[in-house]
Design an enzyme around this catalytic site. Structure first.
Site, short mmCIF file in Angstrom:
data_model
loop_
_atom_site.label_atom_id
_atom_site.label_comp_id
_atom_site.label_asym_id
_atom_site.label_seq_id
_atom_site.Cartn_x
_atom_site.Cartn_y
_atom_site.Cartn_z
N SER A 1 -30.92 4.39 12.20
CA SER A 1 -31.42 3.02 12.10
C SER A 1 -32.85 2.92 12.65
O SER A 1 -33.76 3.53 12.08
CB SER A 1 -30.45 2.08 12.82
OG SER A 1 -30.73 0.76 12.46
N ASP B 1 -23.13 -1.14 4.51
CA ASP B 1 -23.95 -1.34 5.72
C ASP B 1 -24.25 -2.83 5.88
O ASP B 1 -24.85 -3.44 4.99
CB ASP B 1 -25.25 -0.53 5.60
CG ASP B 1 -26.00 -0.46 6.91
OD1 ASP B 1 -26.18 -1.52 7.55
OD2 ASP B 1 -26.39 0.65 7.31
N HIS C 1 -22.66 0.56 9.23
CA HIS C 1 -23.83 0.98 10.02
C HIS C 1 -23.43 1.66 11.33
O HIS C 1 -24.27 2.05 12.11
CB HIS C 1 -24.66 -0.28 10.34
CG HIS C 1 -26.08 -0.02 10.72
ND1 HIS C 1 -27.06 0.33 9.82
CD2 HIS C 1 -26.71 -0.06 11.93
CE1 HIS C 1 -28.22 0.48 10.43
NE2 HIS C 1 -28.04 0.25 11.71
#
Ligand SMILES: N[C@@H](CCC(=O)N[C@@H](CSC=O)C(=O)NCC(=O)O)C(=O)O
Length: 276
Positions: A146, A222, A254
């Protein structure tokens, strides 16, 4: 440097260390996994940059990387994601300030005195770990999740020649066009958007391309997918003829359940480049 803890782990040692950082002007804590082979000779290293809200600890305890790194005979470094301490500026939002350094050198107040995470992960921590541990500085690769995927991509594209391979789990690919990026870059780097481009993987790919192998995995479920812009990075990589596998993984979100699922493949991908 102070040893916070050392635990036997998959035949090697999972350590946590604290040191005074010149870059951030604070104490910084990082995790370092050394495989058994490091007892005899310096080993290759895979950097893992974490995402928003993380410390050095999240990936170290949740990503499941040590088993695969031990099998491949490579070290893992887990840096923190921001400076910490009472005199370090912060924000009420989880995505700015502590835990959200975005791997840039802040130039704006109140962030500039301590938020120098680019210098920390690009220069200071590599020098520290290669001079204090059995790590081969000529064999480095980088990954992240991320915000840390954004950091891994931008470091790899900016420091061409440093890393042998780069990968990312659900990276923020185009932060200058995302709510995970615009607020932070305006705060850390100022309103002049020209200064943001050096920290945008998509723009770097379009400008410079990439001369090392790239692997990206992002889940189709996600919850932050709209903020990541994976497809735009894939288009730019194809245009630049980069050696890239950018994959959408059906049903994954995620979380670290996703990261840990694909960690074996990412470590194997890096091990191939690190031992070549
Ligand atoms: N708290 C936020 C979301 C925070 C979050 O999901 N952080 C991710 C990284 S997101 C991008 O950088 C993370 O790694 N969290 C730590 C963990 O151990 O899972 C919210 O609730 O919206």
């Amino acid at each position: 440097m102070e040893t916070v803890s050392e635990n036997r782990c998959f035949g090697g040692v999972q350590g946590v260390y604290r040191h005074k950082s010149e870059a951030t002007g604070t104490d910084m804590t990082f995790g370092l996994f050394l495989p058994e082979e490091a007892e005899d000779a310096p080993v290759p290293v895979l950097w893992y940059l974490s995402g928003l809200t993380c410390t050095h600890e999240n990936a170290m305890t949740k990503a499941g990387a040590q088993a695969w790194a031990a099998e491949a005979g490579i070290a893992l470094v887990f840096p923190d994601t921001s400076p910490r301490g009472e005199d370090v500026a912060d924000d009420d939002a989880y995505d700015l300030g502590k835990g959200a350094g975005f791997y840039v050198n802040a130039t704006e107040l109140p962030w500039a005195p301590h938020f120098k995470m680019w210098d920390y992960v690009a220069e200071e921590l590599p020098a520290l770990v290669t001079s204090n541990f059995a790590i081969n500085e000529d064999r480095q690769s980088i990954t992240g999740h991320s915000m840390g995927g954004h950091g891994a991509l931008t470091l790899a594209m900016s420091l061409q020649g440093r890393y042998r391979s780069v990968s990312a789990f659900s990276p923020i690919c185009n932060p200058t066009a995302s709510d995970w990026g615009r607020k932070q870059f305006a705060s850390y780097l100022g309103e002049d958007e020209a200064k943001w481009a050096a920290h945008d993987a998509l723009l770097l790919m379009a400008e410079k391309g990439l001369d090392i192998p790239l692997l990206v995995d992002t889940g189709t479920n996600d919850q932050f997918g709209d903020l990541l812009m994976t497809e735009k990075l894939a288009e730019a990589a194809v245009k630049k003829r980069a050696e890239a596998a950018i994959r959408l993984q059906k049903g994954y979100d995620h979380s670290y359940f996703f990261v840990s699922t694909f960690m074996e493949e990412h470590v194997a991908f890096h091990a191939k480049a690190l031992w070549a």
